[in-house]
Design an enzyme around this catalytic site. Structure first.
Site, PDB file in Angstrom:
ATOM      1  N   GLY A  49     -12.583  -3.442   3.782  1.00  0.00           N
ATOM      2  CA  GLY A  49     -13.741  -4.204   3.331  1.00  0.00           C
ATOM      3  C   GLY A  49     -14.967  -3.307   3.322  1.00  0.00           C
ATOM      4  N   MET A  70      -8.435  -2.584   9.932  1.00  0.00           N
ATOM      5  CA  MET A  70      -7.808  -3.100  11.145  1.00  0.00           C
ATOM      6  C   MET A  70      -6.893  -2.096  11.860  1.00  0.00           C
ATOM      7  SD  MET A  70      -7.012  -6.960   9.698  1.00  0.00           S
ATOM      8  CE  MET A  70      -6.497  -7.606  11.283  1.00  0.00           C
ATOM      9  N   GLU A  71      -6.890  -0.829  11.453  1.00  0.00           N
ATOM     10  CA  GLU A  71      -5.937   0.118  12.053  1.00  0.00           C
ATOM     11  C   GLU A  71      -6.518   1.492  12.386  1.00  0.00           C
ATOM     12  OE1 GLU A  71      -5.334  -1.156   8.873  1.00  0.00           O
ATOM     13  OE2 GLU A  71      -4.125  -2.869   9.505  1.00  0.00           O
ATOM     14  N   ASP A 121     -12.677  -5.447  -0.990  1.00  0.00           N
ATOM     15  CA  ASP A 121     -13.488  -6.666  -0.864  1.00  0.00           C
ATOM     16  C   ASP A 121     -14.778  -6.273  -0.152  1.00  0.00           C
ATOM     17  OD1 ASP A 121     -11.129  -6.752   1.435  1.00  0.00           O
ATOM     18  OD2 ASP A 121     -13.117  -7.161   2.244  1.00  0.00           O
ATOM     19  N   GLU A 167       0.822  -1.211   0.000  1.00  0.00           N
ATOM     20  CA  GLU A 167       0.000   0.000   0.000  1.00  0.00           C
ATOM     21  C   GLU A 167       0.859   1.266   0.000  1.00  0.00           C
ATOM     22  OE1 GLU A 167      -3.931  -1.317   2.497  1.00  0.00           O
ATOM     23  OE2 GLU A 167      -2.061  -1.159   3.585  1.00  0.00           O
TER      24      GLU A 167
HETATM   25  N1  SAH Z   1      -3.303 -11.046   3.284  1.00  0.00           N
HETATM   26  C1  SAH Z   1      -2.609 -10.013   3.974  1.00  0.00           C
HETATM   27  C2  SAH Z   1      -3.276  -9.715   5.276  1.00  0.00           C
HETATM   28  C3  SAH Z   1      -4.170  -8.583   5.123  1.00  0.00           C
HETATM   29  S1  SAH Z   1      -5.013  -8.147   6.572  1.00  0.00           S
HETATM   30  C4  SAH Z   1      -1.187 -10.421   4.180  1.00  0.00           C
HETATM   31  O1  SAH Z   1      -0.880 -11.523   3.831  1.00  0.00           O
HETATM   32  O2  SAH Z   1      -0.392  -9.613   4.672  1.00  0.00           O
HETATM   33  C5  SAH Z   1      -6.074  -6.961   5.858  1.00  0.00           C
HETATM   34  C6  SAH Z   1      -5.529  -5.564   5.694  1.00  0.00           C
HETATM   35  O3  SAH Z   1      -6.351  -4.837   4.822  1.00  0.00           O
HETATM   36  C7  SAH Z   1      -5.534  -4.790   7.000  1.00  0.00           C
HETATM   37  O4  SAH Z   1      -4.474  -3.868   7.020  1.00  0.00           O
HETATM   38  C8  SAH Z   1      -6.921  -4.095   6.985  1.00  0.00           C
HETATM   39  O5  SAH Z   1      -6.840  -2.770   7.452  1.00  0.00           O
HETATM   40  C9  SAH Z   1      -7.360  -4.107   5.527  1.00  0.00           C
HETATM   41  N2  SAH Z   1      -8.607  -4.813   5.194  1.00  0.00           N
HETATM   42  C10 SAH Z   1      -9.042  -4.993   3.909  1.00  0.00           C
HETATM   43  N3  SAH Z   1     -10.175  -5.718   3.873  1.00  0.00           N
HETATM   44  C11 SAH Z   1     -10.491  -6.003   5.165  1.00  0.00           C
HETATM   45  C12 SAH Z   1     -11.547  -6.780   5.766  1.00  0.00           C
HETATM   46  N4  SAH Z   1     -12.477  -7.378   5.035  1.00  0.00           N
HETATM   47  N5  SAH Z   1     -11.544  -6.900   7.118  1.00  0.00           N
HETATM   48  C13 SAH Z   1     -10.577  -6.307   7.867  1.00  0.00           C
HETATM   49  N6  SAH Z   1      -9.545  -5.605   7.335  1.00  0.00           N
HETATM   50  C14 SAH Z   1      -9.489  -5.434   6.006  1.00  0.00           C
END
Ligand code: SAH
Length: 255
Positions: A81, A195-196, A219, A15
């Protein structure tokens, strides 16, 4: 007149990379396992950093940006999301306020209230929120130029929209329809989940530092969230968010 020093945060390296690509003179400083990039973006003094995923990582990073790097304002960019009706993949959500959906000290405190603060919601800064909204609207109007016709067609982005509203954060990747339905029921005004953001908003509140956040929807926080997510972040979101942040910084400052 001194111009503000801006902190620019993203949770994941994918990002932030497109932001770093637009910085001509950044240098690296490592602290607490994070890499901070002081430099310039659109002629403004900035410090860019990958926070890592989740509320604690984001809170630590925001604290360091403010205390060690002296930023006057924090902007968060990344993906989220979509929860609200009509908040589709490719849309952009600029947060008006943020809340921790997994904060629950009930029955001692109302559900979602952060103990000691008397509130569950933290507002973003109206000035920077407006600049991000204007920048996202301008970027969406030129989406083919930024992403190419193929990505626009593949992800169905031709009618992507900008929304302003509540963003909720928690230490969970929401990837089932059952969970996103439950969040919609508890928090009907929530447009997006990540998540932040709410953790950074709380830290900025503590220090009296303006905060704003923009998230591209990767998503729909449902059973296919993990499928959409990776491709979208790689192909679309990073380039797109970098453009939004740069345009927001370029606008003539009224501060
Ligand atoms: N697959 C990633 C993990 C992503 S965690 C890896 O392997 O590193 C998801 C990240 O995108 C987090 O930083 C969160 O802020 C954001 N995010 C996007 N879609 C989300 C969802 N459906 N639920 C929670 N966080 C989401």
């Amino acid at each position: 007149m001194t111009t503000p020093r801006m902190g620019i945060m993203a949770a994941m390296p994918q990002e932030l990379q497109a932001v770093l690509d637009l910085m001509p003179d950044e240098h690296r400083e490592t602290l607490a396992g994070r890499t901070f990039w002081p430099g310039h973006l659109a002629g403004q003094d900035v410090v860019a950093v990958v926070s890592g995923i989740g509320k604690v990582a984001a809170a630590t990073t925001a604290t360091l940006l403010i205390e060690r790097f002296g930023v006057d304002c924090v902007l968060f960019t990344g993906v989220a999301g979509g929860l609200g009706p009509g908040v589709a993949v490719g849309d952009v959500v600029v947060a008006t306020q943020l809340l921790q959906h997994d904060m629950d000290a009930s029955p001692l405190f109302p559900r979602h209230e952060v103990p000691g603060y008397g509130r569950s919601r933290f507002d973003t800064d109206p000035h920077w929120r407006q600049r991000l909204t204007d920048a996202a609207t301008a970027a969406l109007a030129q989406i083919e130029h930024h992403l190419g016709a193929k990505a626009v067609a593949d992800f169905g982005l031709a009618h992507a929209k900008v929304h302003n509203g509540t963003v909720i954060s928690g230490d969970r990747f929401v990837a089932t329809r059952a969970e996103s339905d439950a969040l919609r029921q508890q928090l009907p005004d929530a447009l997006a989940v990540e998540m932040e953001g709410a953790a950074v908003a709380q830290v900025c509140h503590d220090f009296g530092v303006p905060f704003a956040a923009v998230r591209t929807i990767s998503d729909r926080a449902d059973d296919s969230a993990h499928v959409d997510f990776g491709r979208f972040v790689a192909d679309v979101a990073a380039r797109y968010s970098a453009q939004v942040v740069m345009t927001a910084l370029q606008q003539p400052s009224t501060a």
